[in-house]
Write a protein that holds these residues in place. Structure first.
Motif, short mmCIF file in Angstrom:
data_model
loop_
_atom_site.label_atom_id
_atom_site.label_comp_id
_atom_site.label_asym_id
_atom_site.label_seq_id
_atom_site.Cartn_x
_atom_site.Cartn_y
_atom_site.Cartn_z
N VAL A 1 -32.91 -5.06 14.85
CA VAL A 1 -32.35 -5.56 16.10
C VAL A 1 -30.91 -6.01 15.92
CG1 VAL A 1 -33.13 -7.99 15.94
CG2 VAL A 1 -32.91 -6.89 18.18
N VAL A 2 -30.59 -6.61 14.77
CA VAL A 2 -29.21 -7.01 14.51
C VAL A 2 -28.32 -5.78 14.40
CG1 VAL A 2 -27.67 -8.08 12.81
CG2 VAL A 2 -29.79 -9.23 13.46
N PHE A 3 -28.80 -4.75 13.72
CA PHE A 3 -28.04 -3.51 13.59
C PHE A 3 -27.72 -2.91 14.96
CE2 PHE A 3 -28.60 1.23 13.20
CZ PHE A 3 -27.31 1.50 12.77
N LEU A 4 -28.73 -2.79 15.81
CA LEU A 4 -28.52 -2.16 17.12
C LEU A 4 -27.73 -3.05 18.07
CD1 LEU A 4 -31.94 -0.35 17.73
CD2 LEU A 4 -29.75 0.66 17.04
N ASN B 1 -26.62 5.98 20.28
CA ASN B 1 -26.95 5.80 21.70
C ASN B 1 -28.12 6.69 22.08
OD1 ASN B 1 -26.51 4.50 24.10
ND2 ASN B 1 -24.66 5.61 24.66
N GLY B 2 -29.06 6.12 22.82
CA GLY B 2 -30.22 6.88 23.26
C GLY B 2 -31.22 7.15 22.16
N HIS B 3 -31.19 6.32 21.11
CA HIS B 3 -32.03 6.55 19.93
C HIS B 3 -33.25 5.63 19.95
CE1 HIS B 3 -33.05 7.67 15.86
NE2 HIS B 3 -33.04 6.41 15.48
N ILE B 4 -34.39 6.15 19.49
CA ILE B 4 -35.60 5.35 19.32
C ILE B 4 -35.78 5.14 17.83
CG2 ILE B 4 -38.02 5.06 19.96
CD1 ILE B 4 -36.17 5.68 22.34
N LEU B 5 -35.56 3.92 17.36
CA LEU B 5 -35.64 3.61 15.93
C LEU B 5 -37.03 3.10 15.59
CD1 LEU B 5 -34.38 3.13 13.13
CD2 LEU B 5 -33.51 0.94 14.00
N ASN C 1 -30.45 1.64 23.24
CA ASN C 1 -31.35 2.16 22.22
C ASN C 1 -32.69 1.44 22.30
OD1 ASN C 1 -29.54 4.05 20.58
ND2 ASN C 1 -28.33 2.16 20.56
N ALA C 2 -33.64 1.85 21.50
CA ALA C 2 -34.95 1.20 21.48
C ALA C 2 -35.44 1.08 20.05
CB ALA C 2 -35.96 1.98 22.32
N ILE C 3 -36.27 0.09 19.84
CA ILE C 3 -36.98 -0.08 18.58
C ILE C 3 -38.46 0.18 18.84
CG2 ILE C 3 -37.71 -1.74 16.81
CD1 ILE C 3 -35.03 -3.17 17.24
N ALA C 4 -39.05 1.03 18.02
CA ALA C 4 -40.48 1.33 18.13
C ALA C 4 -41.19 0.68 16.95
CB ALA C 4 -40.72 2.83 18.14
N PRO C 5 -41.75 -0.51 17.14
CA PRO C 5 -42.45 -1.16 16.03
C PRO C 5 -43.71 -0.37 15.67
CG PRO C 5 -41.93 -2.72 17.79
CD PRO C 5 -41.73 -1.36 18.34
N ALA D 1 -42.42 5.80 29.06
CA ALA D 1 -41.38 5.59 30.07
C ALA D 1 -40.20 4.82 29.48
CB ALA D 1 -41.95 4.86 31.27
N ILE D 2 -40.47 3.84 28.63
CA ILE D 2 -39.39 3.08 27.98
C ILE D 2 -38.50 4.02 27.16
CG2 ILE D 2 -38.98 1.54 26.02
CD1 ILE D 2 -39.24 -0.04 28.54
N ALA D 3 -39.11 4.94 26.44
CA ALA D 3 -38.32 5.90 25.65
C ALA D 3 -37.45 6.75 26.56
CB ALA D 3 -39.26 6.78 24.82
#
Length: 252
Positions: A227-230, A239-243, A183-187, A163-165
């Motif tokens: 996180v600094v990059f985004l 925009n709208g990217h899952i990194l 955007n999102a970060i996927a660890p 759902a977060i994605a």
């Protein structure tokens, strides 16, 4: 060079008391941002705030139960009032509950969804409307490897991270025109409290590392650059990217 500086920016990071959220909050401060560190209990972010201030940067602590939408709304209002607005929101706070799906308690399902997705939506909505008005802003959600796969015995967590994605993409679609990037970060597999059981399972830990091209568990420090990059001007056309920050896990 693109501008990675966050000097003068105002940030709110939830789940900043330890682990990934703590590393993200410290990273934003190191890049120049003033950071509001939020946790579920009063005093929970004392260590994070102290670490930021020790480096000569500015931070304050707030708290709010992310399973209580009234508390979430109050957290948003208080954070926005602290420095007369926000430029960066990091929705990192979350929880997990493990149980086979056939026995998964409904109350735990609902609790995980409230904390992990409902609070992220409400905070994004409350902060996002001010970002839309100011024609600039960065929202960064914490996704997961379980935004891509199903996992085992964590159906609620998996559902929340899928759902977060989706929420990340939906908000990016609406707010991109207002110069707000979501955007999102996927660890990947990071050494935190949430993964302690897996780390201590020698067989499972070896299986995990065998699949990761980097050949090791990730450390919270590995997420600081992302996180600094985004959060910075360097990512203004993303925009709208899952990194994925996963040591190559998804490549296998």
């Amino acid at each position: 060079m693109p501008n990675f500086s966050l000097t003068g920016k105002r940030a709110l990071v939830t789940g900043a008391s330890r682990g990934i959220g703590q590393a993200m909050a410290i990273a934003l401060a190191e890049a120049g941002a003033r950071v509001i560190c939020a946790s579920s209990r009063e005093g929970g972010c004392a260590e994070t705030v102290a670490a930021i201030k020790a480096n000569g940067n500015e931070a304050v602590a707030l708290h709010g139960d992310l399973s209580d939408m009234k508390a979430v709304k109050q957290l948003a209002d208080t954070a926005l009032a602290e420095w007369d607005g926000l430029d960066i929101l990091v929705n990192n706070g979350g929880t997990i509950f493990r149980s086979p799906a056939v026995d998964f308690p409904l109350e735990q399902w609902q609790h995980v969804l409230r904390v992990n997705i409902d609070s992220a939506f409400l905070l994004s909505q409350q902060v996002g409307k001010t970002m839309v008005a100011q024609k600039s802003g960065k929202i960064i959600n914490t996704a997961s490897m379980l935004s891509y796969s199903g996992g085992i015995t964590v159906p609620a967590y998996t559902a929340s991270k899928h759902a977060i994605a989706g929420l990340t993409k939906a908000l990016a679609n609406e707010w991109g025109q207002h110069n707000v990037q979501v955007n999102a970060i996927a660890p990947g597999y990071i050494r935190t409290d949430n993964t302690q059981a897996l780390q201590e399972d020698e067989t499972r830990s070896k299986e995990i590392c065998a699949r990761i091209p980097a050949g090791r568990w990730g450390e919270t420090e590995d997420l600081k650059g992302a996180v600094v990059f985004l959060a910075s001007g360097a990512s203004n056309y993303i925009n709208g990217h899952i990194l994925a920050v996963d040591g190559g896990f998804l490549a296998r």
